[in-house]
Design a protein around this motif. Structure first.
Motif, PDB file in Angstrom:
ATOM      1  N   THR A  59       0.592  -1.058  -0.071  1.00  0.00           N
ATOM      2  CA  THR A  59       0.248   0.013   0.142  1.00  0.00           C
ATOM      3  C   THR A  59       0.963   1.849  -0.144  1.00  0.00           C
ATOM      4  N   ASN A  60       1.667   1.620   1.071  1.00  0.00           N
ATOM      5  CA  ASN A  60       2.160   2.800   1.068  1.00  0.00           C
ATOM      6  C   ASN A  60       3.644   2.774   0.327  1.00  0.00           C
ATOM      7  N   GLN A  61       4.718   2.388  -0.067  1.00  0.00           N
ATOM      8  CA  GLN A  61       5.513   2.040  -1.314  1.00  0.00           C
ATOM      9  C   GLN A  61       5.220   2.032  -2.728  1.00  0.00           C
ATOM     10  N   HIS A  62       4.074   0.950  -3.066  1.00  0.00           N
ATOM     11  CA  HIS A  62       4.157   0.276  -3.870  1.00  0.00           C
ATOM     12  C   HIS A  62       2.448   1.369  -4.543  1.00  0.00           C
ATOM     13  N   LEU A  63       1.792   1.018  -4.412  1.00  0.00           N
ATOM     14  CA  LEU A  63       1.120   2.037  -4.617  1.00  0.00           C
ATOM     15  C   LEU A  63       0.665   3.462  -4.132  1.00  0.00           C
ATOM     16  N   VAL A  64       0.601   3.679  -3.260  1.00  0.00           N
ATOM     17  CA  VAL A  64       0.481   5.455  -2.817  1.00  0.00           C
ATOM     18  C   VAL A  64       1.623   6.398  -3.245  1.00  0.00           C
ATOM     19  N   ARG A  65       3.027   5.823  -2.592  1.00  0.00           N
ATOM     20  CA  ARG A  65       4.324   6.490  -2.867  1.00  0.00           C
ATOM     21  C   ARG A  65       5.447   6.487  -4.701  1.00  0.00           C
ATOM     22  N   SER A  66       4.528   5.349  -5.139  1.00  0.00           N
ATOM     23  CA  SER A  66       4.813   5.340  -6.393  1.00  0.00           C
ATOM     24  C   SER A  66       3.712   5.378  -7.780  1.00  0.00           C
ATOM     25  N   ILE A  67       3.206   4.468  -8.114  1.00  0.00           N
ATOM     26  CA  ILE A  67       2.506   4.341  -8.686  1.00  0.00           C
ATOM     27  C   ILE A  67       1.321   5.241  -7.924  1.00  0.00           C
ATOM     28  N   LEU A  68       0.390   5.624  -7.782  1.00  0.00           N
ATOM     29  CA  LEU A  68      -0.839   6.677  -7.644  1.00  0.00           C
ATOM     30  C   LEU A  68       0.351   8.322  -7.616  1.00  0.00           C
ATOM     31  N   ALA A  69       1.607   8.379  -7.063  1.00  0.00           N
ATOM     32  CA  ALA A  69       2.534   9.385  -7.392  1.00  0.00           C
ATOM     33  C   ALA A  69       2.917   9.920  -8.595  1.00  0.00           C
ATOM     34  N   ILE A  70       3.270   9.167  -9.079  1.00  0.00           N
ATOM     35  CA  ILE A  70       3.797   8.840 -10.706  1.00  0.00           C
ATOM     36  C   ILE A  70       2.170   9.600 -12.188  1.00  0.00           C
ATOM     37  N   ARG A  71       1.500   8.711 -11.439  1.00  0.00           N
ATOM     38  CA  ARG A  71      -0.084   9.093 -11.982  1.00  0.00           C
ATOM     39  C   ARG A  71      -0.607  10.754 -11.980  1.00  0.00           C
ATOM     40  N   GLN A  72      -0.146  11.262 -10.372  1.00  0.00           N
ATOM     41  CA  GLN A  72      -0.139  12.411  -9.914  1.00  0.00           C
ATOM     42  C   GLN A  72       0.490  13.297 -10.140  1.00  0.00           C
ATOM     43  N   GLN A  73       1.328  13.432 -11.261  1.00  0.00           N
ATOM     44  CA  GLN A  73       2.872  13.886 -11.243  1.00  0.00           C
ATOM     45  C   GLN A  73       2.059  13.884 -12.690  1.00  0.00           C
ATOM     46  N   GLY A  74       1.632  13.262 -13.801  1.00  0.00           N
ATOM     47  CA  GLY A  74       1.664  13.138 -14.916  1.00  0.00           C
ATOM     48  C   GLY A  74       1.601  12.554 -15.746  1.00  0.00           C
ATOM     49  N   GLY A  75       2.736  11.158 -15.068  1.00  0.00           N
ATOM     50  CA  GLY A  75       3.136   9.940 -15.812  1.00  0.00           C
ATOM     51  C   GLY A  75       4.596  10.079 -15.592  1.00  0.00           C
ATOM     52  N   VAL A  76       5.733   9.195 -16.309  1.00  0.00           N
ATOM     53  CA  VAL A  76       6.385   9.265 -16.576  1.00  0.00           C
ATOM     54  C   VAL A  76       7.307  10.073 -17.828  1.00  0.00           C
ATOM     55  N   THR A  77       8.043  10.697 -18.568  1.00  0.00           N
ATOM     56  CA  THR A  77       8.263  11.654 -19.340  1.00  0.00           C
ATOM     57  C   THR A  77       9.222  10.896 -20.120  1.00  0.00           C
ATOM     58  N   LEU A  78       8.801  10.568 -21.237  1.00  0.00           N
ATOM     59  CA  LEU A  78      10.329  10.112 -22.395  1.00  0.00           C
ATOM     60  C   LEU A  78      10.990  11.632 -22.872  1.00  0.00           C
ATOM     61  N   PRO A  79      12.386  10.242 -22.788  1.00  0.00           N
ATOM     62  CA  PRO A  79      12.765  12.131 -23.879  1.00  0.00           C
ATOM     63  C   PRO A  79      12.322  12.384 -25.483  1.00  0.00           C
ATOM     64  N   ASN A  80      11.335  12.281 -25.271  1.00  0.00           N
ATOM     65  CA  ASN A  80      10.343  12.793 -27.365  1.00  0.00           C
ATOM     66  C   ASN A  80       9.370  13.078 -26.296  1.00  0.00           C
ATOM     67  N   GLY A  81       8.985  13.595 -24.956  1.00  0.00           N
ATOM     68  CA  GLY A  81       7.935  14.336 -24.498  1.00  0.00           C
ATOM     69  C   GLY A  81       6.606  13.147 -24.614  1.00  0.00           C
ATOM     70  N   ASP A  82       7.123  12.503 -24.952  1.00  0.00           N
ATOM     71  CA  ASP A  82       5.619  11.505 -24.597  1.00  0.00           C
ATOM     72  C   ASP A  82       5.262  10.872 -23.506  1.00  0.00           C
ATOM     73  N   ILE A  83       4.332  10.303 -22.861  1.00  0.00           N
ATOM     74  CA  ILE A  83       4.243  10.240 -21.584  1.00  0.00           C
ATOM     75  C   ILE A  83       4.297   8.323 -21.229  1.00  0.00           C
ATOM     76  N   ILE A  84       4.225   8.258 -20.503  1.00  0.00           N
ATOM     77  CA  ILE A  84       4.217   6.950 -19.662  1.00  0.00           C
ATOM     78  C   ILE A  84       3.062   7.276 -18.338  1.00  0.00           C
ATOM     79  N   MET A  85       1.857   6.305 -18.302  1.00  0.00           N
ATOM     80  CA  MET A  85       0.725   5.976 -17.705  1.00  0.00           C
ATOM     81  C   MET A  85       0.256   5.336 -17.130  1.00  0.00           C
ATOM     82  N   PRO A  86       0.882   5.546 -15.862  1.00  0.00           N
ATOM     83  CA  PRO A  86       0.825   3.705 -15.476  1.00  0.00           C
ATOM     84  C   PRO A  86      -0.891   4.346 -14.862  1.00  0.00           C
ATOM     85  N   ASP A  87      -1.868   2.200 -15.279  1.00  0.00           N
ATOM     86  CA  ASP A  87      -3.234   1.845 -14.892  1.00  0.00           C
ATOM     87  C   ASP A  87      -2.730   1.334 -14.308  1.00  0.00           C
ATOM     88  N   PRO A  88      -3.404   1.348 -12.859  1.00  0.00           N
ATOM     89  CA  PRO A  88      -3.287  -0.341 -11.971  1.00  0.00           C
ATOM     90  C   PRO A  88      -5.231  -0.846 -12.427  1.00  0.00           C
TER      91      PRO A  88
END
Length: 383
Positions: A19-48
């Motif tokens: 819950t704490n490390q993987h869901l809240v502080r990792s996957i949900l945090a990545i979603r809240q920051q707008g995903g993971v930005t790739l060098p070409n500007g594309d975005i990776i958005m996890p959907d748990p």
């Protein structure tokens, strides 16, 4: 800009770590920051999609954190092509069976460690993933702790000269459960349920030592069950059948000697729950989870043994803090981001199931050394 949506089956995240490390502080945090930005500007958005055996727990977790997808049917989740990744943070005894199902379904794998309760089982998972051609990774979170990143910076700079030895102290007092609830679940102290500090922590020590100092070549280990009886979550007394402390010596390549004490029956009189002291010909360092301090050769005091006078040195004041010089993100989140990039643009991700098997190997050899009361060599692992 393209958005790469990655469906992630998150199995076993109703537990504290999941819950704490993987869901809240990792996957949900990545979603809240707008995903993971790739060098070409594309975005990776996890959907748990959250998965668990107990409906009331997984449903409540999903509702609490605004996750719209949840299920108690793992097979249905694996059959859904929208889910590309299977993540597992269940207890160890349940992990391998679920990962095998996920591999058979063609899912990429990311999981907690230990990957299985035995080396044979961990190697089987690595072989199956390789044969299926699925990408795979294992959580090795301590490599991304601020204190260890600072320590790695020192090593890479040549600060230590020749590294001679490493001393690791880990642990804290886990209450027995009688007059205060224990901080860890009771299964940790039952061998039959996959418990024991050797199984739990030696997987960590393997990747820390291999990645920072050099490959482990041999091990000598003594395990102990210091607290023979504990009280479980229902208030029932039970016999502790697993080790709650381990006292180990590792020999690394380059003849670096590592002494590692791991204990859930120790009271803390040090700067952190984990401290790693590194001594070299040119300097020394002590790293914790977040901080790191150093003492160079030219700043080393010259104590002389004399028990007849008061100690004239304030030893702890003679060390200098290593500056951060950067913002350190949550270590679990950092590794998740690296794995997501590995999935989409195939950037390197060396921490795979074979590396996870090395951790299980270390646990197995530690238990073997304890049983046989002798040094045990660590052979190279190959698929």
């Amino acid at each position: 800009m393209k958005v790469h949506t990655i469906g992630i089956i998150m199995n076993g995240v109703t537990g504290r770590m999941g819950t704490n490390q993987h869901l809240v502080r990792s996957i949900l945090a990545i979603r809240q920051q707008g995903g993971v930005t790739l060098p070409n500007g594309d975005i990776i958005m996890p959907d748990p999609i959250l998965v668990g055996r107990q409906e009331h727990k997984v449903k409540a977790l999903a509702e609490k954190h605004g996750v719209t997808r949840w299920s108690t049917d793992l097979d249905a989740c694996l059959a859904d092509p929208a889910n590309q990744v299977y993540f597992d943070s269940q207890t160890t005894v349940h992990r391998a069976e679920s990962i095998k199902k996920a591999i058979a379904a063609g899912k990429d794998i990311y999981c907690e460690k230990p990957t299985d309760t035995s080396l044979e089982g961990s190697l089987e998972l690595a072989r199956l993933a390789k044969q299926a051609g699925v990408k795979n990774g294992v959580v090795q979170d301590k490599l991304f702790l601020p204190g260890l990143l600072k320590l790695k910076r020192l090593i890479d700079s040549g600060f230590f000269g020749k590294i001679l030895s490493v001393r690791m102290e880990f642990g804290y007092w886990v209450f027995e459960g009688d007059w205060q609830p224990g901080q860890r679940p009771s299964w940790n102290y039952r061998k039959e349920d996959g418990g024991g500090i050797i199984v739990d922590m030696f997987a960590h020590w393997r990747y820390v030592l291999d990645n920072l100092f050099g490959n482990v070549k041999a091990i000598s280990c003594l395990g102990m069950t210091h607290i023979p009886e504990r009280v479980d979550e229902q208030g029932e007394r039970y016999t502790a059948t697993a080790d709650d402390a381990a006292y180990a010596t590792f020999l690394l390549e380059g003849d670096i000697v590592v002494q590692a004490n791991s204990s859930w029956a120790v009271r803390v009189d040090r700067d952190d729950l984990l401290t790693i002291q590194v001594d070299g010909t040119e300097g020394s360092a002590v790293a914790g989870l977040r901080d790191c301090k150093v003492q160079h050769r030219v700043n080393t005091p010259k104590p002389v043994w004399n028990p007849d006078i008061e100690n004239p040195f304030a030893f702890t004041e003679q060390w200098v803090d290593v500056p951060a010089n950067q913002i350190f993100d949550n270590g679990f989140k950092v590794q998740w981001e690296l794995f997501l990039k590995h999935l989409v643009i195939d950037t390197p991700f060396p921490w795979d199931l074979l590396e996870g098997a090395k951790g299980t190997q270390m646990s197995d050899l530690g238990l073997q050394s304890w049983k046989e009361r002798q040094w045990v060599d660590v052979p190279d692992l190959k698929l």
